[in-house]
Design a protein around this motif. Sequence first.
Motif, PDB file in Angstrom:
ATOM      1  N   ALA A 130      -9.024  -9.293  -2.659  1.00 34.07           N
ATOM      2  CA  ALA A 130      -9.062  -8.374  -1.522  1.00 34.07           C
ATOM      3  C   ALA A 130      -7.406  -8.061  -1.746  1.00 34.07           C
ATOM      4  O   ALA A 130      -7.048  -6.849  -1.287  1.00 34.07           O
ATOM      5  N   TYR A 131      -6.512  -9.114  -1.890  1.00 33.01           N
ATOM      6  CA  TYR A 131      -5.188  -8.822  -1.851  1.00 33.01           C
ATOM      7  C   TYR A 131      -4.676  -8.114  -3.016  1.00 33.01           C
ATOM      8  O   TYR A 131      -3.778  -6.907  -3.170  1.00 33.01           O
ATOM      9  N   LEU A 132      -5.372  -8.223  -4.294  1.00 31.29           N
ATOM     10  CA  LEU A 132      -4.997  -7.297  -5.422  1.00 31.29           C
ATOM     11  C   LEU A 132      -5.557  -5.916  -5.372  1.00 31.29           C
ATOM     12  O   LEU A 132      -5.089  -4.950  -5.527  1.00 31.29           O
ATOM     13  N   GLY A 133      -6.759  -5.942  -4.679  1.00 33.74           N
ATOM     14  CA  GLY A 133      -7.373  -4.643  -4.147  1.00 33.74           C
ATOM     15  C   GLY A 133      -6.634  -3.692  -3.143  1.00 33.74           C
ATOM     16  O   GLY A 133      -6.457  -2.439  -3.235  1.00 33.74           O
ATOM     17  N   ALA A 134      -6.200  -4.474  -2.199  1.00 30.16           N
ATOM     18  CA  ALA A 134      -5.222  -3.652  -1.156  1.00 30.16           C
ATOM     19  C   ALA A 134      -3.627  -3.263  -1.696  1.00 30.16           C
ATOM     20  O   ALA A 134      -3.630  -2.054  -1.552  1.00 30.16           O
ATOM     21  N   ILE A 135      -3.125  -4.030  -2.360  1.00 30.29           N
ATOM     22  CA  ILE A 135      -2.221  -3.473  -3.230  1.00 30.29           C
ATOM     23  C   ILE A 135      -2.323  -2.325  -4.146  1.00 30.29           C
ATOM     24  O   ILE A 135      -1.551  -1.356  -4.257  1.00 30.29           O
ATOM     25  N   GLY A 136      -3.586  -2.426  -4.849  1.00 30.78           N
ATOM     26  CA  GLY A 136      -4.048  -1.324  -5.817  1.00 30.78           C
ATOM     27  C   GLY A 136      -4.332  -0.116  -4.941  1.00 30.78           C
ATOM     28  O   GLY A 136      -3.881   1.091  -5.232  1.00 30.78           O
ATOM     29  N   ILE A 137      -4.873  -0.096  -3.933  1.00 32.57           N
ATOM     30  CA  ILE A 137      -5.063   1.043  -3.100  1.00 32.57           C
ATOM     31  C   ILE A 137      -3.794   1.548  -2.509  1.00 32.57           C
ATOM     32  O   ILE A 137      -3.490   2.994  -2.441  1.00 32.57           O
ATOM     33  N   GLY A 138      -2.666   0.773  -1.880  1.00 29.69           N
ATOM     34  CA  GLY A 138      -1.691   1.164  -1.499  1.00 29.69           C
ATOM     35  C   GLY A 138      -0.762   1.637  -2.563  1.00 29.69           C
ATOM     36  O   GLY A 138       0.005   2.765  -1.992  1.00 29.69           O
ATOM     37  N   VAL A 139      -0.754   1.274  -3.815  1.00 30.40           N
ATOM     38  CA  VAL A 139      -0.208   1.772  -4.753  1.00 30.40           C
ATOM     39  C   VAL A 139      -0.709   3.392  -5.586  1.00 30.40           C
ATOM     40  O   VAL A 139       0.091   4.259  -5.715  1.00 30.40           O
ATOM     41  N   SER A 140      -2.158   3.236  -5.660  1.00 33.06           N
ATOM     42  CA  SER A 140      -2.667   4.445  -6.252  1.00 33.06           C
ATOM     43  C   SER A 140      -2.950   5.584  -5.259  1.00 33.06           C
ATOM     44  O   SER A 140      -2.870   6.785  -5.700  1.00 33.06           O
ATOM     45  N   GLU A 141      -3.476   5.336  -4.117  1.00 34.32           N
ATOM     46  CA  GLU A 141      -3.798   6.291  -2.976  1.00 34.32           C
ATOM     47  C   GLU A 141      -2.526   7.085  -2.450  1.00 34.32           C
ATOM     48  O   GLU A 141      -1.406   6.467  -2.210  1.00 34.32           O
ATOM     49  N   ASN A 142      -2.859   8.401  -2.163  1.00 32.48           N
ATOM     50  CA  ASN A 142      -1.853   8.869  -1.389  1.00 32.48           C
ATOM     51  C   ASN A 142      -1.912   8.793   0.058  1.00 32.48           C
ATOM     52  O   ASN A 142      -2.672   9.641   0.877  1.00 32.48           O
TER      53      ASN A 142
ATOM     54  N   HIS B 183       5.627   2.421   3.861  1.00 29.56           N
ATOM     55  CA  HIS B 183       4.334   2.601   4.307  1.00 29.56           C
ATOM     56  C   HIS B 183       3.218   2.199   3.350  1.00 29.56           C
ATOM     57  O   HIS B 183       2.197   1.888   3.944  1.00 29.56           O
ATOM     58  N   LYS B 184       3.230   2.142   1.916  1.00 28.69           N
ATOM     59  CA  LYS B 184       2.285   1.433   1.311  1.00 28.69           C
ATOM     60  C   LYS B 184       2.125   0.061   1.164  1.00 28.69           C
ATOM     61  O   LYS B 184       1.010  -0.407   1.448  1.00 28.69           O
ATOM     62  N   ALA B 185       3.143  -0.747   1.653  1.00 28.72           N
ATOM     63  CA  ALA B 185       3.075  -2.191   1.926  1.00 28.72           C
ATOM     64  C   ALA B 185       2.538  -2.458   3.154  1.00 28.72           C
ATOM     65  O   ALA B 185       1.346  -3.160   3.175  1.00 28.72           O
ATOM     66  N   VAL B 186       2.729  -1.414   4.009  1.00 26.05           N
ATOM     67  CA  VAL B 186       2.174  -1.753   5.474  1.00 26.05           C
ATOM     68  C   VAL B 186       0.667  -1.333   5.495  1.00 26.05           C
ATOM     69  O   VAL B 186      -0.264  -2.031   5.908  1.00 26.05           O
ATOM     70  N   ALA B 187       0.282  -0.324   4.673  1.00 23.48           N
ATOM     71  CA  ALA B 187      -1.147  -0.044   4.622  1.00 23.48           C
ATOM     72  C   ALA B 187      -1.836  -1.016   3.891  1.00 23.48           C
ATOM     73  O   ALA B 187      -3.175  -1.321   4.234  1.00 23.48           O
ATOM     74  N   SER B 188      -1.273  -1.463   2.832  1.00 24.29           N
ATOM     75  CA  SER B 188      -2.044  -2.661   1.929  1.00 24.29           C
ATOM     76  C   SER B 188      -2.216  -3.939   2.975  1.00 24.29           C
ATOM     77  O   SER B 188      -3.201  -4.553   2.801  1.00 24.29           O
ATOM     78  N   ALA B 189      -1.293  -4.240   3.757  1.00 28.05           N
ATOM     79  CA  ALA B 189      -1.214  -5.154   4.789  1.00 28.05           C
ATOM     80  C   ALA B 189      -2.537  -5.069   5.633  1.00 28.05           C
ATOM     81  O   ALA B 189      -3.509  -5.692   6.137  1.00 28.05           O
ATOM     82  N   VAL B 190      -2.684  -3.825   6.261  1.00 27.52           N
ATOM     83  CA  VAL B 190      -3.741  -3.498   7.072  1.00 27.52           C
ATOM     84  C   VAL B 190      -5.020  -3.486   6.403  1.00 27.52           C
ATOM     85  O   VAL B 190      -6.064  -4.302   7.080  1.00 27.52           O
ATOM     86  N   PHE B 191      -5.163  -3.115   4.993  1.00 29.43           N
ATOM     87  CA  PHE B 191      -6.496  -3.235   4.524  1.00 29.43           C
ATOM     88  C   PHE B 191      -7.059  -4.666   4.346  1.00 29.43           C
ATOM     89  O   PHE B 191      -7.641  -5.228   4.286  1.00 29.43           O
ATOM     90  N   TYR B 192      -5.767  -5.302   3.569  1.00 30.37           N
ATOM     91  CA  TYR B 192      -5.779  -6.897   3.173  1.00 30.37           C
ATOM     92  C   TYR B 192      -6.712  -7.870   4.430  1.00 30.37           C
ATOM     93  O   TYR B 192      -7.515  -8.386   4.297  1.00 30.37           O
ATOM     94  N   PHE B 193      -5.785  -7.873   5.485  1.00 28.10           N
ATOM     95  CA  PHE B 193      -5.993  -8.683   6.560  1.00 28.10           C
ATOM     96  C   PHE B 193      -7.351  -8.435   7.314  1.00 28.10           C
ATOM     97  O   PHE B 193      -8.110  -9.261   7.731  1.00 28.10           O
ATOM     98  N   ALA B 194      -7.687  -7.031   7.285  1.00 32.44           N
ATOM     99  CA  ALA B 194      -8.922  -6.561   7.848  1.00 32.44           C
ATOM    100  C   ALA B 194     -10.000  -7.233   6.883  1.00 32.44           C
ATOM    101  O   ALA B 194     -11.012  -7.668   7.333  1.00 32.44           O
TER     102      ALA B 194
END
Length: 232
Positions: free
Chosen positions: A149-161, A188-199
């Motif tokens: 989940a952590y790697l996926g959230a980081i990946g989404i935060g980096v790759s998605e607009n 904002h990408k780090a914050v978005a990744s945190a939202v996705f990861y902890f959820a």
Amino acid sequence: MRDTRQPAIASDRSGKFLDAVLIGLPDALTSLWCLWVWIDPLALGADAVKCVVLMMLLEFILLNATGFFSALQFMIELGRRARITMLLALCAIYLALVAGFAIQFHAVWPYVAFGWLAAGKLAWIARNRRRGFNEQMWIMGAWAVSVVAYLGAIGIGVSENLPRFGITPAVVAMLRLPVHGEWADTPHKAVASAVFYFAAVAIFKWLYVAIRTNQPSRAGRADCDSIAIGDA
């Protein structure tokens, strides 16, 4: 004579709803808090965005530590004192790492962030500390899911607009993050990744309770009895 040392089984049969809510509540609250920071970063103070970025960095450290914490609970042959000593030693090592972040961020709130994240993981481990092999696999599986989940959230935060919401370039210029790289330029990408990861972690824990509650208790009772005999 009937063995009465079955606290884990009794806990499963009583307060199931409360257990189901509380087990994922810390991660769910963290996700909601990060979402609030994403939408209105200055509502909680100028350091809110910094705190979320740091939490994602600390979570990487804690994911490495969780494997050790999980394994220690099942090393019955070492004895209680040895396990506690090793646990405290690991905590001291990771606390030293957190101190490095606190010095870099020139703040004391990194200790609070670390304590909050660590408490959630230790509570998850402690909930299953009297279980058998099957539950140990579930705990280690939860650790693996957290890593994915952590790697996926980081990946989404980096790759998605992803939308910036309240973390505009003007706000970023005010933050002066003491880190370098993409998270410093686009926090904002780090914050978005945190939202996705902890959820994602909260949802997994709730699914865990639902699956384990619906499984027959016979296997769990046998595992509990084997642990009780081993501790005797």
